[in-house]
Design an enzyme around this catalytic site. Structure first.
Site, PDB file in Angstrom:
ATOM      1  N   HIS A 260     -55.376  -7.193 -71.284  1.00  0.00           N
ATOM      2  CA  HIS A 260     -54.574  -7.701 -70.309  1.00  0.00           C
ATOM      3  C   HIS A 260     -53.060  -7.629 -70.788  1.00  0.00           C
ATOM      4  O   HIS A 260     -52.793  -7.333 -71.720  1.00  0.00           O
ATOM      5  CB  HIS A 260     -55.118  -9.192 -69.925  1.00  0.00           C
TER       6      HIS A 260
ATOM      7  N   CYS B 217     -61.026  -4.990 -68.930  1.00  0.00           N
ATOM      8  CA  CYS B 217     -62.092  -6.024 -69.447  1.00  0.00           C
ATOM      9  C   CYS B 217     -63.157  -5.878 -68.392  1.00  0.00           C
ATOM     10  O   CYS B 217     -63.819  -5.305 -68.675  1.00  0.00           O
ATOM     11  CB  CYS B 217     -61.163  -7.386 -69.383  1.00  0.00           C
TER      12      CYS B 217
HETATM   13  N1  GLN Z   1     -66.497 -11.825 -68.175  1.00  0.00           N
HETATM   14  C1  GLN Z   1     -66.277 -10.860 -68.994  1.00  0.00           C
HETATM   15  C2  GLN Z   1     -66.368 -11.455 -70.365  1.00  0.00           C
HETATM   16  O1  GLN Z   1     -66.018 -12.753 -70.674  1.00  0.00           O
HETATM   17  C3  GLN Z   1     -64.764 -10.279 -68.703  1.00  0.00           C
HETATM   18  C4  GLN Z   1     -63.786 -11.147 -68.856  1.00  0.00           C
HETATM   19  C5  GLN Z   1     -62.431 -10.566 -68.242  1.00  0.00           C
HETATM   20  O2  GLN Z   1     -62.367  -9.690 -67.371  1.00  0.00           O
HETATM   21  N2  GLN Z   1     -61.128 -11.236 -68.879  1.00  0.00           N
HETATM   22  O3  GLN Z   1     -66.180 -10.726 -71.612  1.00  0.00           O
END
Ligand code: GLN
Length: 247
Positions: free
Chosen positions: A196, A98
């Site tokens: 995740h 992510c």
């Molecule tokens: N801030 C980034 C987004 O919202 C990554 C979010 C995350 O790592 N879950 O896309």
């Protein structure tokens, strides 16, 4: 005489970038290597800390909110970018999840329009959209046979450039951008995805794929010692079936 296998893991910004339990990926790599009598070491690399030449076998970069990404993007640019580009060119194994994945790319444009410079070790770009893409995700990976299951929560929409190939194709979920049905990206041995979960305990075959790839880089062709994965495989299959049912 059998050479003692060693696996060195570098974990980027554990304090700033470890949302949704992505530290579980480190635990899984350590456990699955240790169960095979592989000597594993983990070093945590934080802000302003230099990286060690010819030490790391696997680099891991977890997810994080926009605010944390602003902080670590500056640090990557000033302290780590050149060295990590050499490591990626040298086919070292990377896994980014992510926010970590987004910063493997050329840039991440966040929800306030800040354009955060990435490492450029994946030919991808990401721009935050208005809605969050959240929920269970199931994909067909492009590099191993087993489906991968996880959880995604991102506003970033990632688009692949010519050098990158999809990490997988979406069966259930949004994936890179909710449009082109691709998920994640691979270039050289750099892997980025939105899964995740954490992704590795939910998908033991993927964990072993990364361990084997990293060990072969340092020790040449080899096969991983068999370990009994009955429970792990049952947990994986249950997660896959639950995702299919709830769709
Ligand atoms: N801030 C980034 C987004 O919202 C990554 C979010 C995350 O790592 N879950 O896309």
């Amino acid at each position: 005489m059998n050479t003692k296998l060693k696996l060195n893991i570098t974990w980027f910004y554990p304090k700033e970038m470890s949302t949704y339990g992505d530290r579980g990926n480190i635990i899984t790599l350590v456990k699955r290597a240790t169960w095979r009598d592989i000597e594993v070491k983990v070093e945590e690399i934080g802000l302003k800390e230099e990286l060690r030449p010819d030490w790391t076998d696997i680099y891991f970069f977890g997810g994080g909110q926009d605010q944390s990404q602003i902080q670590v993007a500056e640090d990557l640019k000033h302290y780590k970018k050149d060295f990590l580009n050499q490591e990626a060119d040298d086919k070292k194994v990377f896994l980014g999840i992510c926010g970590g994945y987004q910063l493997f790319g050329h840039y991440y444009r966040d929800s306030d329009g800040n354009e955060l410079e990435g490492l450029g070790i994946l030919d991808v770009t990401t721009t935050a959209g208005k809605e969050r893409m959240t929920g269970n995700i199931l994909i067909e990976p492009t590099f191993i046979k087993e489906k991968l299951v996880g959880f995604e929560n991102h506003s970033g929409k990632t688009v692949l450039g010519e050098r990158a190939k999809p990490f997988g194709n979406v069966i259930i979920g949004f994936g890179n951008n909710g449009k082109d049905r691709t998920e994640g990206a691979i270039e050289n041995n750099v892997h980025g995805c939105y899964l995740h979960g954490p992704v590795l305990p939910k998908n033991p075959l993927f964990a072993d794929y990364l361990i084997k790839l990293a060990l072969q880089k340092r020790f040449g062709d080899l096969d991983l010692k068999f370990i009994n994965d009955n429970e792990e495989n049952l947990a994986h299959q249950t997660a896959v079936e639950r995702t299919l049912k709830t769709h």
